[in-house]
Motif scaffolding. Structure first.
Motif: not given
Lengths: 531, 262
Positions: B149-159, B175-180, B182-188, B197-201
């Motif tokens: 469980v992560i309270g803030g935001a995560a970088g690329d390749f989460l999961g 986090r300074n307007g960074d997305p919730l 990063g890129n390539y979340c859940a690849s593979g 939770r919240g906004k997802v691009d």
């Protein structure tokens, strides 16, 4: 449906309509007939109609229609049927069906192309690279004693094959203690082998449990090592774990702190000679209840080993994992790092030693596999002969050769290959394909299908029960004992009484029919040039 | 480099709750050796103070142990962890809970890259943000199902390569307007669930994952994890649960099923 769900999101997707993935349109409208590789025949006059061949065939290539009838397209040429035919009436021939000869387009190229035109899939292969590259072992010859230096008769004099794997000190300090001496220098953890031949990493999953148990039992009886591969440790082979190298690879299957502490050493697998740079996929069909328990994943799920270990992107990261493992094993186990032999192998090996590896396991481009894409198996990596020579030389030049042992693998076929590998600079060799051949393998190279009729590379209980671990272990013990005896004979001819004296002694090798550059890379003189 | 055990023990004091070790200037090998020895002797509660980048704290430790860490621990905190609970009062670095089997790691601040790589069980709670490659190749086995469980935001390749377990990304701190994520979340991805939770691009989500709004039953499924997160870090669970969650699940459990010519 997907788009509808995505529309619910607060930000609209900017991507265009996704095209249909290619693999969903794999229907060939014009099927091409391509002839089978083999022609199965039996002598009807001698055939006893016992149907044993039909039962033995794991490929379902044979059926009964008042006589044995073969579907040649299913025959892989594994010779299981022939081995069990009491009348010896079966003959398996290369299919004589002739194509117009072509110097560029071999029948193999044509067959593969047709198969891919039909399926749209990636070609798979088992075992090792089967292309006719030059085999350097066959261009190296060993020296022998004549007149000026005496040879030794191993039947009369002791010969030492004992080998120690692990980090060795720069120097040792001893002090007198009463009548004897004691070692003052603290030694790093190491592994003693009775012979410089260990078994290569083959996971339960890639091979059957009886096959792995055969190897494990043989390693214990011989006083050498077996290797779990990336498949965890099944309860049936746990009693033999004291002679196991337990592997930690990118999927981390079956890896926990007890597993790391259960073996004689731990190996970080970065790469494999048969498939440098790529990971592995054990298909869900092969993840049975038992395989699921040792890998610690659900039954039927694909076991994907990612191409890299995602906590290792550099030599510094490798050092981090090596020391995480040393911490988790209280610095009591040597840590091996296995890589595929690739172009820059010497520099990489230097980095591995500096990262803290106690053993370097180098796997040449002829190394075997349970499954690899054919293109990777056949066209990537370098020969192990070259890798041993350049790594040994680099580590000597840098003064760090003592800090790690070298295990060489990938195409060791005989005790002569073992002797040449050690003379080039290896501490020990690992045998995988040779070990499976001792268990019955005939190199049909269909390991990836999971239908091995010899019960070796399959999880089908009907097939695995064909292999008795007691019989298998005895055959492996026989093989390694025979090779070890031959090694002693060779040492005698060379006039040395210890394998240690031969290690890296390239002056005792000569090259024949090799070009100057290759000889320089190998650090070997051409035949005819004296000392 | 290596200190004698006596020198290491000289940096210790005993409190009612257990042993306090002053890690100031101490090499990780000495610190971790002392932890292993004390655990073998039956000590169960430790407080490490002045921790400053020492690696491998708690690595390979087994059993019902409690470690409280004041300062910033180094990489591979709790690698191969099998049972203990580790509380970090500050930020933490890379490779926390590497190949973790069971236990719990709680980080009050931010954490770095490659958290929970190959994790098979246990829980990791990070109050702040995390870096790249978090939760790669997490997998479930029998009763074990890892949770991050992560309270803030995560970088690329989460999961990435996710094969089992649950990742929950709350985005509580902007986090300074960074997305919730990063890129390539859940690849593979071929198993497990990711809750965002919240906004997802959607451009950040791999085509290997399906995106859906979370159903009430699924929310109940993750409520205990969020409740525990809120207990650790002092949030109001109902408020956190009040926002909509998106759920990522794999498109296929056999991503390589149709890859090969047979």
């Amino acid at each position: 449906m997907m788009m509808k769900e995505r529309d619910l999101l607060l930000e609209e997707p900017q991507t265009e309509e996704a095209e249909e993935p290619l693999h969903e349109v794999r229907v060939a409208t014009t099927p091409v007939y391509y002839p089978p590789e083999f022609r199965w025949t039996n002598d009807q006059e001698r055939c006893a109609r016992c149907k044993r061949c039909i039962h033995q065939c794991g490929w379902k290539a044979l059926r009964w229609e008042g006589r044995v009838v073969a579907d040649d397209s299913k025959c892989v040429g594994c010779h299981r049927c022939e081995a069990f035919c009491p009348e010896r009436c079966i003959t398996i021939l290369p299919n004589p069906q002739a194509f117009k000869e072509h110097g560029l387009w071999s029948v193999g190229h044509r067959r593969n192309l047709w198969k891919q035109a039909e399926t749209g899939g990636v070609l798979l292969a088992g075992m090792g690279n089967d292309l006719p590259y030059q085999v350097l072992w066959d261009h190296l010859v060993l020296d022998a004693c004549q007149v000026t230096n005496p040879s030794i008769d191993p039947a009369r004099e002791p010969m030492e094959l004992r080998t120690h794997l692990g980090r060795k000190p720069e120097a040792v300090e001893v002090r007198q203690n009463g009548d004897g001496f004691e070692l003052v220098t603290a030694l790093e953890p190491g592994i003693e082998l009775s012979t410089p031949i260990v078994f290569a990493a083959m996971s339960y999953g890639s091979i059957s449990l009886p096959a792995q148990k055969s190897i494990a039992m043989a390693a214990c009886e011989l006083g050498t090592l077996w290797n779990t591969g990336e498949g965890g440790l099944h309860d049936e082979v746990r009693p033999f774990a004291n002679r196991a190298i337990v592997q930690c690879a990118s999927g981390r299957f079956g890896v926990d702190v007890d597993y790391l502490n259960s073996g004689a050493g731990v190996e970080i697998k970065i790469g494999q000679g048969a498939k440098p740079g790529i990971g592995g996929h054990l298909p869900g069909e092969k993840v049975s209840q038992d395989v699921s328990e040792t890998r610690m994943i659900p039954v039927g799920s694909d076991a994907l080993s990612p191409a890299p270990q995602h906590d290792i992107y550099s030599i510094e990261d490798l050092r981090q994992l090596i020391f995480a493992i040393k911490e988790a094993t209280n610095y009591e186990k040597p840590v091996s790092v296995k890589i595929a032999a690739v172009h820059n192998v010497a520099a990489i090996a230097s980095g591995m030693v500096r990262a803290g590896a106690d053993i370097l396991y180098l796997d040449g481009f002829r190394g075997g596999t349970g499954a690899a894409p054919t293109t990777i198996r056949d066209h990537f990596g370098i020969p192990i002969e070259i890798a041993i020579a350049v790594v040994d030389q680099r580590l000597r030049d840098e003064g760090i050769r003592n800090q790690a042992s070298i295990i060489a693998a990938g195409g060791i076929r005989s005790s002569a290959d073992v002797a040449k590998a050690i003379t080039l600079g290896a501490d020990a060799v690992a045998i995988g394909t040779a070990a499976l051949m001792a268990l019955g393998c005939t190199l049909c190279q269909k390991c990836y299908t999971g239908r091995c009729s010899w019960g070796i590379t399959t999880q089908d209980p009907q097939l695995t029960r064909r292999l008795d671990p007691n019989v298998g272990a005895q055959r492996l013990v026989n093989l390694v004992k025979a090779w070890s005896e031959e090694l002693e004979e060779m040492l005698g001819a060379l006039g040395v009484n210890s394998i240690e004296s031969l290690r890296g002694s390239r002056e005792r090798l000569r090259g024949i029919q090799l070009d100057r550059t290759t000889l320089e890379v190998l650090g070997v003189k051409p035949a005819g040039v004296g000392a | 480099m290596a200190k004698t055990m006596a020198a290491v023990q000289a940096a210790e004091t005993r409190e009612e709750m257990g042993i306090v070790i002053d890690a100031q200037g101490m090499h990780y090998r000495d610190l971790n050796r002392r932890l292993r020895e004390a655990a073998t002797e039956g000590e169960a509660r430790f407080r490490l103070v002045n921790v400053n980048g020492q690696r491998y704290i708690g690595t390979g430790l087994k059993g019902d142990l409690h470690l409280e860490i004041c300062g910033v621990p180094g990489n591979d905190l709790g690698a191969f962890l099998s049972g203990p609970t580790i509380l970090v009062r500050n930020n933490a670095q890379d490779a926390i809970g590497n190949t973790m089997d069971s236990g719990s790691i709680i980080v009050k601040g931010d954490a770095g890259d490659v958290i929970g790589y190959g994790m098979r069980g246990g829980t990791i709670f990070i109050n702040g943000n995390v870096g790249y490659r978090v939760g790669i190749h997490m997998k479930a086995y029998r009763q074990k199902s890892p949770v991050i469980v992560i309270g803030g935001a995560a970088g690329d390749f989460l999961g990435e390569y996710m094969a089992g377990g649950v990742i929950i990304l709350l985005g509580l701190s902007e986090r300074n307007g960074d997305p919730l994520v990063g890129n390539y979340c859940a690849s593979g991805m071929h198993g497990g669930e990711i809750y965002l939770r919240g906004k997802v691009d959607p451009r950040h989500i791999s085509p290997h994952a399906k995106i859906a709004q979370t159903k009430p039953t699924q929310i109940e499924h993750i409520r205990p994890h969020i409740a525990e997160f809120c207990t650790h870090f002092g949030y109001d669970a109902d408020k956190v649960m009040g926002e909509p969650f998106f759920r990522l699940t794999p498109v296929s459990h056999r991503p390589y099923g149709a890859k090969y010519a047979t």
